[in-house]
Design an enzyme around this catalytic site. Structure first.
Site, PDB file in Angstrom:
ATOM      1  N   CYS A   1       1.417  -1.159   0.252  1.00 21.23           N
ATOM      2  CA  CYS A   1       0.089  -0.031  -0.182  1.00 21.23           C
ATOM      3  C   CYS A   1       0.746   1.422  -0.515  1.00 21.23           C
ATOM      4  O   CYS A   1       0.212   2.618  -0.298  1.00 21.23           O
ATOM      5  CB  CYS A   1      -0.811  -0.313   0.993  1.00 21.23           C
ATOM      6  SG  CYS A   1      -0.233  -0.186   2.979  1.00 21.23           S
TER       7      CYS A   1
ATOM      8  N   HIS B   1      18.844   0.011  -0.924  1.00 19.82           N
ATOM      9  CA  HIS B   1      17.979   0.414  -0.596  1.00 19.82           C
ATOM     10  C   HIS B   1      16.563  -0.627  -0.728  1.00 19.82           C
ATOM     11  O   HIS B   1      16.395  -1.286   0.309  1.00 19.82           O
ATOM     12  CB  HIS B   1      17.305   0.744  -2.169  1.00 19.82           C
ATOM     13  CG  HIS B   1      15.441   1.425  -1.948  1.00 19.82           C
ATOM     14  ND1 HIS B   1      15.363   2.681  -1.566  1.00 19.82           N
ATOM     15  CD2 HIS B   1      14.255   0.687  -3.049  1.00 19.82           C
ATOM     16  CE1 HIS B   1      14.235   2.380  -1.490  1.00 19.82           C
ATOM     17  NE2 HIS B   1      13.886   1.429  -2.509  1.00 19.82           N
TER      18      HIS B   1
ATOM     19  N   GLN C   1       5.543  -9.555   3.221  1.00 15.59           N
ATOM     20  CA  GLN C   1       5.523  -8.750   1.334  1.00 15.59           C
ATOM     21  C   GLN C   1       6.505  -8.509   0.919  1.00 15.59           C
ATOM     22  O   GLN C   1       6.472  -9.117  -0.540  1.00 15.59           O
ATOM     23  CB  GLN C   1       5.035  -6.738   1.293  1.00 15.59           C
ATOM     24  CG  GLN C   1       3.495  -7.059   2.326  1.00 15.59           C
ATOM     25  CD  GLN C   1       3.867  -5.580   2.297  1.00 15.59           C
ATOM     26  OE1 GLN C   1       3.758  -5.036   2.582  1.00 15.59           O
ATOM     27  NE2 GLN C   1       2.204  -5.170   3.558  1.00 15.59           N
TER      28      GLN C   1
ATOM     29  N   ALA D   1     -19.531   0.693  21.377  1.00 12.57           N
ATOM     30  CA  ALA D   1     -19.144  -0.366  20.301  1.00 12.57           C
ATOM     31  C   ALA D   1     -18.364   0.567  19.397  1.00 12.57           C
ATOM     32  O   ALA D   1     -19.125  -0.082  17.877  1.00 12.57           O
ATOM     33  CB  ALA D   1     -20.210  -0.877  20.187  1.00 12.57           C
ATOM     34  N   GLY D   2     -17.777   1.557  19.788  1.00 12.81           N
ATOM     35  CA  GLY D   2     -17.180   2.051  18.720  1.00 12.81           C
ATOM     36  C   GLY D   2     -16.241   1.080  17.900  1.00 12.81           C
ATOM     37  O   GLY D   2     -15.738   0.419  18.232  1.00 12.81           O
TER      38      GLY D   2
END
Lengths: 264, 356
Positions: free
Chosen positions: B45, B93, B114, B184-185
């Site tokens: 991502c 890198h 990944q 319940a957030g």
């Protein structure tokens, strides 16, 4: 020869401290086996010293302040080795080694290794009383160290400052369990030592008996408070430090009085 | 043989640009067609990168064209957001990426998984050969060494993981802890999930809307309790996660004091992620109560990040050592005369899969 063993032992404990300092300065502290091995080796040399000294004296090597300090340092290391793997792999070793170095270093530097003018006769009850009491002191010392660790961890959690050099301390509940266990062991051994003191066959100094009973009562009160849940864990931890300070002062007093009495 | 990396990441491009160049099913084949002897596409991502080895130089533009998702509608200039590293710089890198030094959250370890997955996929499709094999195997070794010998992964950097970390510092094992989720957030759900993943089995959910409580309880494997019962629950629980939309504090020292009377040696960990707060700050002054609101949790996360950043120098030193060593060892092998023979040997040995 025996002092050389003690110096090597002190160096082993110093190696444990050195390793901890280097790790902490590098910002990397992973409690590992090194501290345990260094302390284990130091303990072996301590045992060798006490054994040689005991053979030379023909009795338990607790005849002067020097030997008392070394025996106490040995007891601290012994209890550290026995308290269980959960505590070995924590910062407990990093806290234990400085205490042992302090005790042994002081004993080696201070002129307190004075020989008795007359050879003391062997008294099994007296030797049992003194040695078992000192092992109890070792347990109280470790309870005191665990208490300090508890207070540091508690403070970090309360103030939300969690990334100090002591961020690898064990969980609060584990530390409290360790404190409780060490207090019970220390108290049982101390009680045994106190009771055996009445069988030594010598008149006991009144002040010593009162002070020793006072320390016993203090630890009994801590355990009772803990058992009845009247004392918060934080207070138990703080009282462990107070209790050990009192016990150490008493030990000093007893040894000092004994040496004064033995002078011609 | 020319070893290089072309890509874009969160440092150089926004998410829209990264989406445009995220590659597609034919990318591997197109890269081969563009002149890459070996190629590997790493897409996450936060980055899209091509690691490749070629006999002749393949331009950044060409690589960019291979990556673009819809070439028919995309005729814009590709080069600007792309970076390009060659040979030693490319090796360095990749080692930095695999070690998590180039990640948005420094030290995160997801990137290593990944990279392993991307390597395995390239190896399976035959586009990764001996050069990339050596490069990636070394990168995985370097990443492991960096994680072992520095504290780059130390501490938690998200609210959920900080809460779990704190709970473990208080209780040790979480399997015997009782947790109450009040409100319940979304954040409380994430925190509850994090606790469940670390062994919590007794989880209770209470919400003004009982349907939502039931729903969340089912999602996280807990049980719903009625909203008017939560004060009673506080006597039993060890961890309270609160995130209601109440305008006034639900939990005050006065209210909590009688609940604590019978639990003197059992700590209570309160995680207040509600805004405005559900718990009065003075609750933290009570014996055995550890209160963390959203700000203090975020502050702990930031402390962890700062500590991780301090470890970058030590990590870079390890990487530099490996880059120099890898440069020496690969220089002969990169110019090997018969790469196809070596590639066959590579396919035959089971070691490479097991190394993953």
């Amino acid at each position: 020869m025996d002092r050389q063993l003690l110096i090597v032992s002190t160096l082993c404990f110093l190696a444990a401290i050195g390793r901890t300092i280097v790790s902490l300065r590098a910002g990397i502290f992973r409690p590992g086996q090194f501290n345990f091995l260094a302390i284990g080796l130091g303990f072996i040399f301590q045992t060798a010293f006490l054994s040689i000294r005991g053979h030379a004296l023909g009795r338990c090597p607790l005849t002067n302040l020097f030997e008392v300090f070394i025996f106490l340092a040995w007891s601290v290391a012994l209890i550290y080795m026995l308290v269980g793997p959960a505590y070995r792999l924590s910062l407990m070793g990093a806290f234990t080694a400085p205490l042992v170095v302090l005790l042994q270093g002081f004993a080696l530097i201070a002129p307190i290794d004075t020989r008795h003018p007359v050879k003391l006769p062997a008294n099994p009850w007296l030797e049992f009383h003194a040695s078992i009491s000192l092992v109890a002191y070792g347990a109280f010392a470790l309870a005191c160290i665990a208490g300090v660790m508890y207070l540091v961890q508690e403070r970090q959690l309360k103030t939300h400052q969690l990334h100090s050099i002591f961020s690898h301390l064990p969980p609060l509940t584990d530390l409290f369990a360790a404190i409780t266990r060490l207090l019970w062991w220390g108290f049982a051994l101390y009680t045994l030592g106190l009771v055996s003191g009445f069988f030594v066959g010598q008149p006991l100094p009144y002040v010593q008996v009162v002070c020793a009973s006072g320390v016993w009562l203090l630890y009994a009160a801590i355990l009772q408070g803990r058992h009845l849940r009247r004392l918060a864990p934080k207070h138990v931890a703080a009282l462990c430090i107070v209790g050990f300070s009192a016990a150490l002062a008493l030990l000093w007093g007893i040894t000092f009085t004994a040496q004064m009495q033995s002078l011609p | 043989m020319n070893l290089f990396c072309v890509g874009l990441s969160h440092h150089t491009a926004d998410v829209e640009t990264r989406e445009r160049f995220a590659g597609h099913a034919e990318t591997d084949g197109i890269l081969r067609g563009a002149g890459c002897t070996e190629a590997l596409l790493l897409t996450t991502c936060n980055r899209v990168e091509v690691y490749a080895a070629s006999e002749k130089r393949v331009s950044t533009d060409e690589i960019a064209r291979c990556l673009v998702r819809n070439i028919e509608n995309d005729r814009s200039e590709y080069a600007p957001p792309f970076y390009r590293y060659e040979d030693e710089k490319c090796v360095q890198h990749l080692f930095r990426v695999a070690s998590g030094l180039d990640s948005m959250v420094v030290g995160e370890s997801e990137i290593l998984g990944q990279a392993k997955k991307a390597y395995e996929s390239a190896r399976a499709s035959g586009v990764a050969g001996p050069c990339l094999h050596r490069l990636f195997q070394r990168a995985f070794r370097v990443a492991k060494q960096v994680r072992t010998h520095t504290e780059i992964t130390r501490g938690s950097v998200s609210v959920g993981s900080v809460a779990v970390d704190l709970a473990q510092r208080i209780f040790g094992q979480l399997s015997s802890c009782k947790v109450l989720v009040l409100g319940a957030g979304e954040t409380s759900e994430r925190t509850a999930r994090a606790l469940v993943s670390r062994g919590v089995t007794d989880l209770r959910v209470s919400n003004r809307s009982s349907d939502r409580a039931q729903e969340l309880a089912q999602l996280v494997g807990g049980r719903a309790v009625r909203f008017d019962e939560w004060p009673q629950q506080c006597r039993e629980i060890d961890i309270l996660i609160t995130s209601t939309s109440s305008e006034t504090p639900l939990l005050t020292p006065k209210m909590l004091a009688p609940m604590l009377r019978n639990r003197v040696d059992r700590p209570l960990f309160v995680i207040d992620i509600a805004v405005p707060r559900d718990v009065e700050p003075s609750v933290n002054e009570m014996h055995g109560v550890y209160l963390y609101d959203i700000d203090s949790l975020q502050s702990v996360a930031e402390q962890s990040l700062a500590l991780r950043r301090q470890q970058i120098t030590a990590a870079e030193a390890i990487i530099a050592e490996h880059v120099a060593d890898f440069g020496k060892s690969i220089s002969d092998k990169l110019n090997c005369k018969a790469p196809s023979a070596e590639r066959r040997a590579l396919g035959e040995t089971p070691l490479h899969t097991s190394e993953l």
